[in-house]
Scaffold this active site. Structure first.
Site, PDB file in Angstrom:
ATOM      1  N   TYR A   6      -7.591  18.831   3.098  1.00 43.76           N
ATOM      2  CA  TYR A   6      -8.358  18.386   4.262  1.00 43.76           C
ATOM      3  C   TYR A   6      -8.677  19.588   5.155  1.00 43.76           C
ATOM      4  O   TYR A   6      -7.773  20.228   5.703  1.00 43.76           O
ATOM      5  CB  TYR A   6      -7.595  17.328   5.055  1.00 43.76           C
ATOM      6  CG  TYR A   6      -7.424  16.004   4.337  1.00 43.76           C
ATOM      7  CD1 TYR A   6      -8.124  15.717   3.163  1.00 43.76           C
ATOM      8  CD2 TYR A   6      -6.562  15.031   4.827  1.00 43.76           C
ATOM      9  CE1 TYR A   6      -7.970  14.499   2.515  1.00 43.76           C
ATOM     10  CE2 TYR A   6      -6.413  13.805   4.184  1.00 43.76           C
ATOM     11  CZ  TYR A   6      -7.110  13.551   3.031  1.00 43.76           C
ATOM     12  OH  TYR A   6      -6.952  12.347   2.394  1.00 43.76           O
ATOM     13  N   PRO A  66     -11.749   2.100   4.435  1.00 42.58           N
ATOM     14  CA  PRO A  66     -11.862   0.645   4.588  1.00 42.58           C
ATOM     15  C   PRO A  66     -13.207   0.188   5.145  1.00 42.58           C
ATOM     16  O   PRO A  66     -13.573  -0.979   5.007  1.00 42.58           O
ATOM     17  CB  PRO A  66     -10.728   0.303   5.560  1.00 42.58           C
ATOM     18  CG  PRO A  66     -10.496   1.566   6.337  1.00 42.58           C
ATOM     19  CD  PRO A  66     -10.744   2.670   5.356  1.00 42.58           C
ATOM     20  N   ALA A 104     -16.024   1.840   4.198  1.00 44.02           N
ATOM     21  CA  ALA A 104     -16.986   2.406   3.247  1.00 44.02           C
ATOM     22  C   ALA A 104     -17.823   3.519   3.868  1.00 44.02           C
ATOM     23  O   ALA A 104     -19.016   3.646   3.589  1.00 44.02           O
ATOM     24  CB  ALA A 104     -17.890   1.307   2.690  1.00 44.02           C
TER      25      ALA A 104
END
Length: 288
Positions: A51, A207, A209
């Site tokens: 990340y 969650p 999208a």
């Protein structure tokens, strides 16, 4: 083999986009955000070494160094085995996966150094590696556990054969999978029921999208939200929690208003008909 305890939290906070929030770039500002989360009972933070190419971990670590005692109240989750093109030092410059002992040890120790902590409370193998040697991987993870560098174990994006193979050698707590109204496959192909039966907690990444709900689904979410006195985002998360095993959403947004909205809707429940209504709106077809 004993199954590890479940993560008892309404949400996980994903750190993938931490660099996208200027208000959290300052360590003091990020510390304040973390403290607000803890006050609301939100203590689990989901990291990965890729990340921000490690910068997200460094940023989080800089905030924790301002208040070291806060560390004891947090669950810090790490992931590794993905090597992105900029990180590949070979002549091929290719994205790949690496579950070798040498690589995972360097990845875990690098995460600990950037975060400024001594142990990752949980560690997940980020992606199934086609070259994974199960016995070697199990020995590596056991050694890192014995050294106190990682705690409980899990997987990310794993299918049944992957988690069964590694689960024969090690106790696994969870599996992170893409799961939303726009990524419903696991709800229909038996994966969620299999995970539940085999003691794996489902954690749902993306969650919402990535904010790509089509207009028809947005209207259906608004209809259900109006009927329940909730918001569309709260309804979208409730749709996930209604699934077998009550998957825990990983919230990618770090806007405080979005976090509060999600927490306020954590007890929202959908009945069967509302669940199927939304599933149909997203898929564009009736249930088989």
């Amino acid at each position: 083999m004993t199954t590890p305890d479940r993560l008892d939290t309404p949400l996980l906070l994903g750190m993938m986009r931490l660099n996208d929030y200027p208000e959290l770039a300052d360590p003091q500002g990020l510390l304040g955000f973390i403290e607000r989360c803890v006050e609301r009972g939100l203590t689990a933070f989901d990291h990965a070494d890729i990340y921000g190419l490690g910068h997200c971990e460094s940023q989080f670590g800089a905030a924790l160094r301002l208040q070291p005692a806060l560390r004891q109240r947090l669950t810090v989750i790490g992931k590794a085995d993905i090597v992105l093109k900029p990180q590949d030092r070979s002549r091929w410059q290719v994205k790949h996966y690496d579950t070798s002992a040498a690589y995972l040890r360097r990845a875990v120790e690098g995460s600990l150094e950037r975060l400024g902590i001594e142990r990752l409370d949980g560690f997940l193998v980020h992606r199934p590696d086609p070259l994974m040697q199960v016995e070697d991987l199990a020995r590596t993870l056991e050694a890192l556990q014995a050294e106190g560098k990682i705690g409980w174990l899990g997987l990310s994006n794993a299918d049944p054969l992957h988690w069964r193979l590694l689960g024969e050698a090690l106790p696994l707590r969870c599996n992170q999978i893409e799961l939303s109204l726009m990524a419903q496959d696991a709800a229909w192909d038996g994966r969620l029921q299999t995970m539940q039966a085999e003691g794996l907690q489902a954690l749902a990444w993306s969650p919402f999208a990535g904010g790509r709900f089509p207009a028809g689904l947005q209207q259906a979410l608004a209809n259900v939200a109006d009927a329940l006195g909730a918001t569309p985002n709260q309804v979208a998360l409730a749709w996930i929690r209604r699934l077998p095993g009550a998957p825990v959403p990983i919230l990618g947004s770090l806007r405080w208003s979005r976090v509060e909205e999600a927490l306020a809707g954590a007890s929202l429940a959908l009945d069967t008909q509302a669940w199927f209504y939304l599933a149909e709106a997203a898929r564009g077809v009736e249930a088989p």
